[in-house]
Design a protein around this motif. Structure first.
Motif, PDB file in Angstrom:
ATOM      1  N   GLN A  45      -5.144  -8.502 -10.550  1.00  0.00           N
ATOM      2  CA  GLN A  45      -5.697  -9.579  -9.731  1.00  0.00           C
ATOM      3  C   GLN A  45      -4.659 -10.383  -8.962  1.00  0.00           C
ATOM      4  N   ASN A  46      -3.392 -10.320  -9.352  1.00  0.00           N
ATOM      5  CA  ASN A  46      -2.409 -11.168  -8.685  1.00  0.00           C
ATOM      6  C   ASN A  46      -2.336 -10.856  -7.199  1.00  0.00           C
ATOM      7  N   PRO A  47      -2.493 -11.857  -6.326  1.00  0.00           N
ATOM      8  CA  PRO A  47      -2.508 -11.603  -4.879  1.00  0.00           C
ATOM      9  C   PRO A  47      -1.208 -11.011  -4.355  1.00  0.00           C
ATOM     10  N   GLN A  48      -0.058 -11.401  -4.925  1.00  0.00           N
ATOM     11  CA  GLN A  48       1.215 -10.887  -4.434  1.00  0.00           C
ATOM     12  C   GLN A  48       1.347  -9.386  -4.708  1.00  0.00           C
ATOM     13  N   ILE A  49       0.897  -8.956  -5.882  1.00  0.00           N
ATOM     14  CA  ILE A  49       0.915  -7.521  -6.183  1.00  0.00           C
ATOM     15  C   ILE A  49      -0.078  -6.788  -5.291  1.00  0.00           C
ATOM     16  N   GLN A  50      -1.251  -7.387  -5.079  1.00  0.00           N
ATOM     17  CA  GLN A  50      -2.250  -6.760  -4.208  1.00  0.00           C
ATOM     18  C   GLN A  50      -1.725  -6.627  -2.782  1.00  0.00           C
ATOM     19  N   LEU A  51      -0.993  -7.634  -2.305  1.00  0.00           N
ATOM     20  CA  LEU A  51      -0.414  -7.561  -0.966  1.00  0.00           C
ATOM     21  C   LEU A  51       0.605  -6.434  -0.874  1.00  0.00           C
ATOM     22  N   ALA A  52       1.396  -6.255  -1.914  1.00  0.00           N
ATOM     23  CA  ALA A  52       2.377  -5.168  -1.918  1.00  0.00           C
ATOM     24  C   ALA A  52       1.684  -3.813  -1.861  1.00  0.00           C
ATOM     25  N   LEU A  53       0.578  -3.652  -2.578  1.00  0.00           N
ATOM     26  CA  LEU A  53      -0.178  -2.388  -2.555  1.00  0.00           C
ATOM     27  C   LEU A  53      -0.797  -2.155  -1.174  1.00  0.00           C
ATOM     28  N   ILE A  54      -1.306  -3.215  -0.559  1.00  0.00           N
ATOM     29  CA  ILE A  54      -1.905  -3.082   0.769  1.00  0.00           C
ATOM     30  C   ILE A  54      -0.837  -2.718   1.798  1.00  0.00           C
ATOM     31  N   ASN A  55       0.349  -3.314   1.675  1.00  0.00           N
ATOM     32  CA  ASN A  55       1.434  -2.988   2.603  1.00  0.00           C
ATOM     33  C   ASN A  55       1.822  -1.517   2.507  1.00  0.00           C
ATOM     34  N   LYS A  56       1.747  -0.944   1.314  1.00  0.00           N
ATOM     35  CA  LYS A  56       2.029   0.483   1.175  1.00  0.00           C
ATOM     36  C   LYS A  56       0.971   1.305   1.906  1.00  0.00           C
ATOM     37  N   ARG A  57      -0.289   0.902   1.781  1.00  0.00           N
ATOM     38  CA  ARG A  57      -1.362   1.626   2.478  1.00  0.00           C
ATOM     39  C   ARG A  57      -1.184   1.533   3.991  1.00  0.00           C
ATOM     40  N   VAL A  58      -0.767   0.363   4.486  1.00  0.00           N
ATOM     41  CA  VAL A  58      -0.512   0.193   5.921  1.00  0.00           C
ATOM     42  C   VAL A  58       0.610   1.127   6.370  1.00  0.00           C
ATOM     43  N   ALA A  59       1.661   1.245   5.564  1.00  0.00           N
ATOM     44  CA  ALA A  59       2.771   2.134   5.898  1.00  0.00           C
ATOM     45  C   ALA A  59       2.330   3.595   5.908  1.00  0.00           C
ATOM     46  N   GLU A  60       1.461   3.978   4.994  1.00  0.00           N
ATOM     47  CA  GLU A  60       0.961   5.361   4.968  1.00  0.00           C
ATOM     48  C   GLU A  60       0.133   5.669   6.217  1.00  0.00           C
ATOM     49  N   LEU A  61      -0.682   4.720   6.632  1.00  0.00           N
ATOM     50  CA  LEU A  61      -1.479   4.920   7.851  1.00  0.00           C
ATOM     51  C   LEU A  61      -0.589   4.930   9.086  1.00  0.00           C
ATOM     52  N   ASN A  62       0.504   4.191   9.046  1.00  0.00           N
ATOM     53  CA  ASN A  62       1.450   4.220  10.161  1.00  0.00           C
ATOM     54  C   ASN A  62       2.085   5.602  10.289  1.00  0.00           C
ATOM     55  N   LEU A  63       2.434   6.226   9.164  1.00  0.00           N
ATOM     56  CA  LEU A  63       2.973   7.591   9.198  1.00  0.00           C
ATOM     57  C   LEU A  63       1.948   8.560   9.778  1.00  0.00           C
ATOM     58  N   LYS A  64       0.698   8.370   9.425  1.00  0.00           N
ATOM     59  CA  LYS A  64      -0.352   9.234   9.956  1.00  0.00           C
ATOM     60  C   LYS A  64      -0.461   9.111  11.472  1.00  0.00           C
ATOM     61  N   GLN A  65      -0.306   7.891  11.981  1.00  0.00           N
ATOM     62  CA  GLN A  65      -0.336   7.705  13.425  1.00  0.00           C
ATOM     63  C   GLN A  65       0.874   8.350  14.098  1.00  0.00           C
ATOM     64  N   VAL A  66       2.027   8.241  13.463  1.00  0.00           N
ATOM     65  CA  VAL A  66       3.229   8.849  14.032  1.00  0.00           C
ATOM     66  C   VAL A  66       3.079  10.366  14.094  1.00  0.00           C
ATOM     67  N   LYS A  67       2.521  10.963  13.056  1.00  0.00           N
ATOM     68  CA  LYS A  67       2.323  12.414  13.036  1.00  0.00           C
ATOM     69  C   LYS A  67       1.336  12.866  14.106  1.00  0.00           C
ATOM     70  N   GLY A  68       0.450  11.952  14.526  1.00  0.00           N
ATOM     71  CA  GLY A  68      -0.534  12.322  15.539  1.00  0.00           C
ATOM     72  C   GLY A  68       0.102  12.720  16.854  1.00  0.00           C
ATOM     73  N   ALA A  69       1.348  12.318  17.097  1.00  0.00           N
ATOM     74  CA  ALA A  69       2.027  12.679  18.340  1.00  0.00           C
ATOM     75  C   ALA A  69       2.347  14.168  18.419  1.00  0.00           C
ATOM     76  N   ARG A  70       2.272  14.883  17.302  1.00  0.00           N
ATOM     77  CA  ARG A  70       2.534  16.330  17.311  1.00  0.00           C
ATOM     78  C   ARG A  70       1.363  17.132  17.870  1.00  0.00           C
ATOM     79  N   TYR A  71       0.194  16.523  17.920  1.00  0.00           N
ATOM     80  CA  TYR A  71      -1.009  17.225  18.371  1.00  0.00           C
ATOM     81  C   TYR A  71      -1.249  16.949  19.855  1.00  0.00           C
ATOM     82  N   PRO A  72      -2.012  17.797  20.517  1.00  0.00           N
ATOM     83  CA  PRO A  72      -2.340  17.536  21.928  1.00  0.00           C
ATOM     84  C   PRO A  72      -3.299  16.363  22.062  1.00  0.00           C
TER      85      PRO A  72
END
Length: 356
Positions: free
Chosen positions: A250-277
């Motif tokens: 429940q701690n908000p600071q730990i939850q924020l850290a977990l959410i930041n990891k998810r944001v970083a994973e989605l950012n990698l997915k967007q970067v990989k999208g440049a390989r496709y047409p």
């Protein structure tokens, strides 16, 4: 009797008969309503909520109107196929086109879908930040409130010490008059009285400063006066393993850290999208009209649909794609480290607070 009356007067002045009683529940409720930090974070959350849209992620088409008009005045000379060379000075040429156009990216390597998920994740991040701001404010208010309770008790104790010191001074002076004590004894108890009065005034000043700090947290008049309760409730049934389990979930600071990891994973997915047409479609309805003072066609008008398909793919960009993907992966690794670090810090704070 004089000492008793003096003690009562000091007690009444300390508690403030006319001062309204501010309970900790009222203080928390007022802070949740007025605190500036909570208002700022709440507005940021509303911005995040507005950002979550299909259009912002690039999933919807763009429809726009266009208008273009060009005019020119030139000295023109033409050479025609029959050998004639018509000439005209100040020949005017006008062209006008207007219409409605639509453009739609129908595939971009799943980047738009990753961006939409990222926008929703950022909204959850804003909700967690609001929760963190609320819990932090409540903690600050309660800590400041119960610090006031403690300081109020200390003021009562110091006030009692002043009363006792005054009584000791009176006793010492009486003993000195009848020859039972020396002048040194009188001076010593007077020094003790001065020390007790100084400590009382210092504590009173600290008490007033803490009141000002609490008024600041409640976002109200800094000079507003009030009195606080006399007791600090405690819970002696806390269980450390249960508290640590609650903190990890429940701690908000730990939850924020977990959410930041998810944001970083989605950012990698967007970067990989440049390989496709990237594939898009365009269409529109255009009206056009042109006039010319010299030429075979003195005027031309037209209208109708236009449509097309565009596609492009990145073949080589100086190895920037590999670089961007490596950076995105390192950012994910950093977020994992921050999760572990934040968890360690929270457990340390929790253990320290529990032991205290």
């Amino acid at each position: 009797m004089r000492l008793y009356i003096y003690a009562l007067l000091m007690l009444f002045s300390l508690n403030g008969i006319a001062q309204p009683l501010l309970t900790v529940e009222d203080a928390v409720a007022e802070a949740l309503k007025n605190n500036y930090d909570i208002k700022l974070v709440d507005n940021n959350l509303k911005i995040d909520q507005q950002n979550v849209s299909l259009a912002n992620a690039g999933l919807l088409p763009n429809l726009y109107g266009s208008l273009s008009q060009n005019n020119s005045i030139q000295n023109s000379t033409q050479v025609r196929t029959d050998g004639t060379q018509p000439q005209l000075n100040n020949a005017k040429t006008n062209s006008l086109s207007y219409g409605v156009n639509l453009g739609w990216t129908i595939f971009d390597g799943f980047t738009m879908f990753a961006k939409y998920d990222q926008l929703k994740t950022l909204q959850r991040q804003g909700e967690t930040e609001l929760k963190f701001a609320i819990t932090t404010t409540v903690a600050d208010v309660m800590e400041t409130y119960y610090t006031l309770v403690q300081q109020q008790q200390m003021l009562k104790a110091l006030d009692t010490a002043v009363v006792i010191s005054k009584q000791r001074v009176t006793t010492a002076k009486n003993r000195f008059r009848i020859g039972k004590a020396s002048k040194l004894e009188v001076l010593n108890v007077e020094v003790d009285l001065n020390t007790d009065q100084t400590n009382y005034l210092k504590q009173l000043q600290e008490f007033k400063n803490t009141k000002t700090l609490l008024n600041q947290l409640l976002a109200r008049d800094l000079t507003a006066d009030f009195k606080v309760s006399d007791e600090v409730p405690t819970d002696d049934k806390l269980d450390l393993p249960t508290l640590m389990d609650m903190a990890s979930k429940q701690n908000p600071q730990i939850q924020l850290a977990l959410i930041n990891k998810r944001v970083a994973e989605l950012n990698l997915k967007q970067v990989k999208g440049a390989r496709y047409p990237q594939v898009g479609v365009t269409t529109g309805y255009i009206f056009s009209e042109s006039e010319s003072s010299l030429g075979f066609a003195r005027s031309n008008k037209g209208n109708g649909f236009s449509y097309g398909l565009t596609a492009r793919i990145n073949l080589f960009n100086g190895f920037l794609q590999n670089r961007n993907e490596k950076i995105a992966r390192l950012q994910i690794q950093n977020t994992q480290v921050l999760i572990e670090q934040q968890t360690q810090e929270i457990n340390t704070q929790l253990l320290t607070a529990f032991q205290t």
